[in-house]
Design an enzyme around this catalytic site. Structure first.
Site, PDB file in Angstrom:
ATOM      1  N   ASP A  45       0.819  -1.211   0.000  1.00  0.00           N
ATOM      2  CA  ASP A  45       0.000   0.000   0.000  1.00  0.00           C
ATOM      3  C   ASP A  45       0.854   1.264   0.000  1.00  0.00           C
ATOM      4  O   ASP A  45       0.486   2.279  -0.599  1.00  0.00           O
ATOM      5  CB  ASP A  45      -0.931   0.006   1.221  1.00  0.00           C
ATOM      6  CG  ASP A  45      -2.133  -0.905   1.038  1.00  0.00           C
ATOM      7  OD1 ASP A  45      -2.345  -1.387  -0.092  1.00  0.00           O
ATOM      8  OD2 ASP A  45      -2.860  -1.136   2.016  1.00  0.00           O
ATOM      9  N   GLY A  46       2.009   1.221   0.688  1.00  0.00           N
ATOM     10  CA  GLY A  46       2.886   2.384   0.696  1.00  0.00           C
ATOM     11  C   GLY A  46       3.403   2.718  -0.689  1.00  0.00           C
ATOM     12  O   GLY A  46       3.513   3.890  -1.065  1.00  0.00           O
ATOM     13  N   ARG A 148      -8.773  20.202  22.169  1.00  0.00           N
ATOM     14  CA  ARG A 148      -7.531  20.066  22.918  1.00  0.00           C
ATOM     15  C   ARG A 148      -7.145  18.593  22.917  1.00  0.00           C
ATOM     16  O   ARG A 148      -7.954  17.739  23.286  1.00  0.00           O
ATOM     17  CB  ARG A 148      -7.680  20.559  24.362  1.00  0.00           C
ATOM     18  CG  ARG A 148      -7.845  22.064  24.511  1.00  0.00           C
ATOM     19  CD  ARG A 148      -8.059  22.411  25.976  1.00  0.00           C
ATOM     20  NE  ARG A 148      -8.105  23.845  26.207  1.00  0.00           N
ATOM     21  CZ  ARG A 148      -9.215  24.592  26.087  1.00  0.00           C
ATOM     22  NH1 ARG A 148     -10.357  24.011  25.727  1.00  0.00           N
ATOM     23  NH2 ARG A 148      -9.178  25.894  26.330  1.00  0.00           N
ATOM     24  N   ASP A 150      -3.866  15.566  21.236  1.00  0.00           N
ATOM     25  CA  ASP A 150      -2.653  15.356  20.443  1.00  0.00           C
ATOM     26  C   ASP A 150      -2.812  15.834  19.005  1.00  0.00           C
ATOM     27  O   ASP A 150      -1.857  16.292  18.385  1.00  0.00           O
ATOM     28  CB  ASP A 150      -2.266  13.873  20.440  1.00  0.00           C
ATOM     29  CG  ASP A 150      -1.624  13.444  21.755  1.00  0.00           C
ATOM     30  OD1 ASP A 150      -1.505  14.291  22.659  1.00  0.00           O
ATOM     31  OD2 ASP A 150      -1.252  12.266  21.872  1.00  0.00           O
ATOM     32  N   ALA A 162      -7.143   2.969   8.002  1.00  0.00           N
ATOM     33  CA  ALA A 162      -5.742   3.195   8.348  1.00  0.00           C
ATOM     34  C   ALA A 162      -5.629   3.930   9.693  1.00  0.00           C
ATOM     35  O   ALA A 162      -6.158   3.472  10.699  1.00  0.00           O
ATOM     36  CB  ALA A 162      -5.051   3.956   7.217  1.00  0.00           C
ATOM     37  N   LYS A 165      -8.819   4.449  11.867  1.00  0.00           N
ATOM     38  CA  LYS A 165      -9.308   3.326  12.680  1.00  0.00           C
ATOM     39  C   LYS A 165      -8.514   3.209  13.969  1.00  0.00           C
ATOM     40  O   LYS A 165      -9.081   2.931  15.040  1.00  0.00           O
ATOM     41  CB  LYS A 165      -9.230   2.027  11.882  1.00  0.00           C
ATOM     42  CG  LYS A 165      -9.792   0.814  12.611  1.00  0.00           C
ATOM     43  CD  LYS A 165      -9.770  -0.410  11.723  1.00  0.00           C
ATOM     44  CE  LYS A 165     -10.340  -1.615  12.460  1.00  0.00           C
ATOM     45  NZ  LYS A 165      -9.559  -1.990  13.648  1.00  0.00           N
ATOM     46  N   SER A 166      -7.197   3.431  13.891  1.00  0.00           N
ATOM     47  CA  SER A 166      -6.365   3.382  15.092  1.00  0.00           C
ATOM     48  C   SER A 166      -6.753   4.474  16.087  1.00  0.00           C
ATOM     49  O   SER A 166      -6.587   4.310  17.298  1.00  0.00           O
ATOM     50  CB  SER A 166      -4.889   3.537  14.721  1.00  0.00           C
ATOM     51  OG  SER A 166      -4.471   2.488  13.870  1.00  0.00           O
TER      52      SER A 166
END
Length: 270
Positions: A45-46, A148, A150, A162, A165-166
């Site tokens: 995929d990359g 507020r 990350d 990708a 989902k994480s």
């Protein structure tokens, strides 16, 4: 038909690419890396994401085909030992294809430079290098929340499997022309609140993220890190452009999700 081969640098992928070139020439098909009709990616995929960005200005003229030389990917339908079958499909091509939505991104930098436009196949993220990112989130230019945490991830339906989902986002069908915004480690307590769940926007909606502090924010477009510069705002919406895949043997999306994340095996003869 003009064909380009786009491979990663791994030995297995290079061997498959060499075999492809030999068979393509044998079938009297044309190899053309500059202006192809079909782009065959060899790797994973990359590799396909890299090919997508390499040919992003020719998407309306190109169909992609993916060969995976490692684990099964979401964009790679052919195995490395199926070169002969793939080239036979190319030789009998009748233009069949399936298309997926893409993500438009526009960036305004704090130094006042003209907006930069980007295009993503999977997702884009805006994150703080250190500490907590604070950002005003606007939907159709109306303030929705002060985020507020990350960072934030904006994804396409195919990209929903990708990073999205994480980050706790939903998996969307690629039949939907929609984008999804997912929070990355948001702060929710008695003082600070966010919605705390993913947002899914329709084609006539867009989201604009305006960091409270323009510096120390990182913007990505798929696997690419956009210039590390002070950002005033970033906008996202579903693109009018689409990516097209040659549908010789395209794996159905939900079957791919099931096999990749649940491990369900099927007997196609049943």
């Amino acid at each position: 038909m003009k064909i380009a081969i786009f491979s990663n640098s791994g030995r297995a992928s290079q061997n498959v690419s060499d075999a492809l070139r030999t068979r393509i020439r044998f079938e009297h098909l044309t190899l053309d890396d500059a202006h192809p009709d079909i782009v065959i990616t060899v790797g994973g995929d990359g590799t396909l994401l890299s090919a997508f960005h390499h040919y992003s200005e020719q998407l309306d003229k190109i169909r992609f085909v993916g060969i995976h030389t490692g684990h099964l990917g979401f964009y790679t339908d052919w195995r490395d030992y199926e070169v002969d079958k793939l080239v036979d499909s190319l030789a009998h091509d009748n233009g069949q294809s399936v298309s997926y939505p893409l993500l438009d991104i526009w960036v305004t930098y704090a130094d006042g430079e003209q907006k930069k436009k980007l295009l993503a196949l999977n997702e884009s993220t805006l994150k703080k290098v250190t500490g907590t990112m604070m950002a005003n989130v606007y939907i159709k230019d109306e303030l929705f929340e002060l985020f507020r945490g990350d960072g934030l991830c904006v994804s396409t339906p195919t990209g929903s499997t990708a990073y999205n989902k994480s980050a706790g986002g939903a998996v969307l069908s690629p039949g939907l022309d929609a984008i999804q915004i997912s929070e990355i480690a948001s702060i929710n307590n008695r003082v600070f609140r966010t919605l705390g769940s993913p947002l899914i926007l329709s084609p006539d909606e867009w989201v604009r993220i305006e960091p409270v502090r323009s510096r120390e924010n990182l913007l990505t477009c798929d696997q690419i890190l956009v210039e590390n510069r002070a950002i005033k705002e970033v906008g996202f919406r579903i693109s009018k452009k689409r990516i097209n895949f040659a549908q010789y043997r395209h794996t159905q999306f939900w079957r791919r999700v099931s096999e990749s994340f649940i491990g369900v095996k099927r007997n196609d003869n049943l």
